[in-house]
Structure formats: C-alpha cells, structure tokens
Design an enzyme around this catalytic site. Structure first.
Site, PDB file in Angstrom:
ATOM      1  N   ASP A 132      -2.663  -1.803  10.118  1.00 44.84           N
ATOM      2  CA  ASP A 132      -2.752  -1.792   8.650  1.00 44.84           C
ATOM      3  C   ASP A 132      -3.230  -3.120   8.066  1.00 44.84           C
ATOM      4  O   ASP A 132      -3.424  -3.227   6.852  1.00 44.84           O
ATOM      5  CB  ASP A 132      -1.372  -1.489   8.033  1.00 44.84           C
ATOM      6  CG  ASP A 132      -0.933  -0.043   8.221  1.00 44.84           C
ATOM      7  OD1 ASP A 132      -1.749   0.771   8.686  1.00 44.84           O
ATOM      8  OD2 ASP A 132       0.231   0.256   7.890  1.00 44.84           O
ATOM      9  N   GLY A 183       4.347  -4.312   4.245  1.00 47.55           N
ATOM     10  CA  GLY A 183       4.767  -5.660   3.848  1.00 47.55           C
ATOM     11  C   GLY A 183       4.462  -6.700   4.916  1.00 47.55           C
ATOM     12  O   GLY A 183       3.962  -7.787   4.612  1.00 47.55           O
ATOM     13  N   GLY A 184       4.745  -6.380   6.167  1.00 47.06           N
ATOM     14  CA  GLY A 184       4.448  -7.311   7.260  1.00 47.06           C
ATOM     15  C   GLY A 184       2.951  -7.520   7.410  1.00 47.06           C
ATOM     16  O   GLY A 184       2.478  -8.652   7.606  1.00 47.06           O
ATOM     17  N   LYS A 207       0.840  -1.215   0.000  1.00 42.62           N
ATOM     18  CA  LYS A 207       0.000   0.000   0.000  1.00 42.62           C
ATOM     19  C   LYS A 207       0.859   1.242   0.000  1.00 42.62           C
ATOM     20  O   LYS A 207       2.019   1.225   0.428  1.00 42.62           O
ATOM     21  CB  LYS A 207      -0.959   0.028   1.193  1.00 42.62           C
ATOM     22  CG  LYS A 207      -0.296   0.010   2.596  1.00 42.62           C
ATOM     23  CD  LYS A 207       0.181   1.335   3.128  1.00 42.62           C
ATOM     24  CE  LYS A 207       0.835   1.223   4.493  1.00 42.62           C
ATOM     25  NZ  LYS A 207       1.684   2.330   4.880  1.00 42.62           N
TER      26      LYS A 207
HETATM   27  O1  C5P Z   1      -0.718  -1.431  14.765  1.00 42.78           O
HETATM   28  P1  C5P Z   1       0.712  -1.716  14.493  1.00 42.78           P
HETATM   29  O2  C5P Z   1       1.242  -2.859  15.319  1.00 42.78           O
HETATM   30  O3  C5P Z   1       1.060  -1.854  13.064  1.00 42.78           O
HETATM   31  O4  C5P Z   1       1.506  -0.427  14.985  1.00 42.78           O
HETATM   32  C1  C5P Z   1       2.896  -0.405  15.125  1.00 42.78           C
HETATM   33  C2  C5P Z   1       3.284   0.769  15.981  1.00 42.78           C
HETATM   34  O5  C5P Z   1       3.058   1.993  15.274  1.00 42.78           O
HETATM   35  C3  C5P Z   1       2.502   0.912  17.266  1.00 42.78           C
HETATM   36  O6  C5P Z   1       3.088   0.177  18.309  1.00 42.78           O
HETATM   37  C4  C5P Z   1       2.602   2.406  17.530  1.00 42.78           C
HETATM   38  O7  C5P Z   1       3.865   2.730  18.084  1.00 42.78           O
HETATM   39  C5  C5P Z   1       2.558   2.994  16.128  1.00 42.78           C
HETATM   40  N1  C5P Z   1       1.194   3.364  15.714  1.00 42.78           N
HETATM   41  C6  C5P Z   1       0.598   4.471  16.294  1.00 42.78           C
HETATM   42  N2  C5P Z   1      -0.672   4.818  15.920  1.00 42.78           N
HETATM   43  C7  C5P Z   1      -1.327   4.117  14.978  1.00 42.78           C
HETATM   44  C8  C5P Z   1      -0.734   2.998  14.365  1.00 42.78           C
HETATM   45  C9  C5P Z   1       0.541   2.644  14.753  1.00 42.78           C
HETATM   46  O8  C5P Z   1       1.192   5.137  17.147  1.00 42.78           O
HETATM   47  N3  C5P Z   1      -2.539   4.492  14.625  1.00 42.78           N
END
Ligand code: C5P
Length: 303
Positions: A141, A106-107, A14
């Site tokens: 995501d 990607g993850g 994306k």
């Molecule tokens: O949700 P995900 O595990 O992909 O998010 C990775 C990190 O990115 C979270 O631990 C956080 O530090 C940050 N994040 C955030 N706000 C979001 C999405 C991600 O602060 N809406």
C-alpha cells in the site's frame, strides 16, 4: 546542523472503495484489484538530522507504534540511504492521527512520508519512479500513500494507475476497540475460501465503480463499493457487524469495512449528512472513536 533543517511531510489515510482479492499466489501474496481513495486523515512525519536513526511518535495510538527498525518509516529511511550510499542519520518524528492497525494504511503512510521527507532533507534528487520502486519494496500500500488521490492498484496492489474523480466524497470512519493484523485477515480469507470450496475469480476493477468515482455521484459510488476482505474481517471481529448496522441506521449511503479492518467506513451524501452520521455513531456504543474525512486528497506532501 541546525533544527531548521527539519522537513515535515503530511500523508493521508486511505479507504478501499473496491478490494477484489484473488487466490493466494505461490509467494503468499494475493493478486488484487484495489481501488484506493485518499481521505483527509493525516499523519505528519518530520525528519531532522541526528547522530543516528531514531523514531518517536505522538498521538492517541502512539503507544502501539513500534519505535524500532521494523517501523516502515525507519525502513524507508534506510532503503533511501542505502541507495544513495549514505547513513540514515535522522530523527523521525511521527505525529499520528491515522488509526494504528486499522485498515487505513497508517503504517504505509509513515513509510511514504519518511521517504519523501528524507529525500527532501538529503537532496537526493530521486525521481518519482525511483521513489515508487522503494515504496513497492516497503509494502503493497506504500506506493498509493505516496501518490494519493484515487488510484487502481493491481498485482499486490503496488502497480498503480491514477483514476479520475468527479467530486469530493464525504466519509465517516468508526475506529474499533483493538486492531486486526492484515496477514491474519488474508489467512482468514484463504480459510473461508477453502471451506466454500469454490473457484476464486481473478480480481478485476468494476467498470461501474470506476464510472461512479469519475462522476463524483455518492449514490452511484455507494451502489458499487465492495470489499472481498469484509467477510474475513467480520469472521475475526464479529462485533463490526453492529457498527456497520448502526451506521446504516444513521443514514449512511453504504457501510463497509475499510481494507482489512477493523475500521469501518460510511459514505454520506454530503458534509452535513456525514456530521449527522458521525454523531449517531459516536452515541451508538459500537465503536471507540468516530472521525469525518473527505477525499480525494493529495498524497505525501512536503509542508
Ligand atoms: O505488502 P504488505 O507488507 O503491506 O502486506 C502485509 C501482508 O498482507 C502480507 O504479508 C500478506 O500476508 C498480506 N497481503 C497479501 N496480498 C497482498 C497484500 C498483502 O496477502 N496483495
């Protein structure tokens, strides 16, 4: 069980055409208005019955992919198995083409891919709503990787509304030397906001950007893209400014950091212009690799 029972799922990368970021929440996440566009760079996730859960990965960045239980693909298999009271006894193989730690999900793609693949292999019959629930538990995501196309994500980015697009947008992506950690980029966003000491507005989707997506007009989209994480990504990775400048000089309609970076994204007027920009960027000495990809494309799909 025979190898013929393997299921392969193709899942796209994306780019965020708008990433509006609000203030840090008490849970550490940030409220977002996140406009995702799925583009034609794909990972393929294959699951095959096995004695126990294991992961393998191939591709240019395979060495950087964790092959343990922290991999989102493994976590997806475990989450689905738990919900359906079975063991996650699969070999997950990831053919990786999406840059690792690049800001292109990607993850998350591998998480959504493994979930859809295990669901098909095990015949769980889970509804789309259940699958999206599991995706949201796995990461902000991941739901978008499942649905693809174009969508607005609010909350952490996981609450999706599908968006109309009026045509195909042609992009060039420049991969950087090294990756950026998403939490580190959000922390830098918080640090820069504290230094600026100004109120962070609540994130809202731009009506002009949504209209541009719906129209399919690349000039209109170029005039309205934005990424609130870009200053933070540039602060941690200043050399990205050179890549952005090289793409603009090569005729990109706009240039921006993709998500939390460090991949940079360049919008082209058409496929021919995209190839020209890609050629110039690959000779610019400002990036590791260059790829052309168009979107929207569908989300996780069984092959
Ligand atoms: O949700 P995900 O595990 O992909 O998010 C990775 C990190 O990115 C979270 O631990 C956080 O530090 C940050 N994040 C955030 N706000 C979001 C999405 C991600 O602060 N809406």
């Amino acid at each position: 069980m025979s190898v013929s029972q393997s299921v392969t799922v193709r899942v796209p990368a994306k780019v965020n055409v708008q990433l509006a970021v609000g203030a840090a929440r008490p849970d550490g996440f940030h409220d977002l208005a996140n406009v995702f566009l799925a583009v034609g760079l794909f990972d393929e996730v294959t699951v095959t019955p096995a004695a126990e859960l294991r992961i393998t990965c191939e591709g240019p960045d395979a060495g950087q992919v964790p092959l343990d239980g922290t991999n989102l693909a493994a976590r997806a298999a475990v989450a689905l198995a738990e919900r359906y009271g079975r063991t996650p006894d699969v070999h997950i193989h990831i053919a990786k083409d999406i840059p690792v730690a690049g800001g292109m999900a990607g993850g998350s793609a591998d998480g959504a891919g493994a979930l859809v693949a295990c669901d098909a292999l095990w015949g769980t019959g889970a509804s789309q709503v259940e699958l999206l629930d599991i995706c949201a538990e796995l990461g902000s995501d991941v739901p978008f990787s499942l649905v693809g196309g174009a969508a607005l994500g609010i909350g952490r980015g996981e609450k999706l509304t599908v968006l109309e697009t009026g045509g195909t947008f042609h992009w060039v992506f420049a991969m950087a030397e090294g990756g950026l950690s998403t939490p580190a980029v959000f922390r830098e966003f918080d640090r820069l906001a504290a230094v600026a000491d100004s109120e962070i507005p609540a994130p809202v989707a731009s009506p002009e950007l949504l209209a541009a997506l719906a129209s399919g007009d690349p000039d209109a989209l170029a005039a309205t893209v934005s990424n609130d994480l870009q200053p933070a990504a540039l602060s941690l990775f200043p050399a990205l400014a050179d890549t952005l400048a090289a793409g603009r000089a090569a005729g990109a309609l706009t240039a921006l950091v993709s998500g939390s970076g460090p991949t940079t994204a360049f919008l082209a007027r058409d496929a021919v212009a995209a190839r020209r920009i890609a050629e110039a960027l690959s000779h610019s000495g400002t990036c590791r690799a260059v790829r052309v990809a168009a979107g929207p494309v569908p989300g996780a799909s069984v092959l």
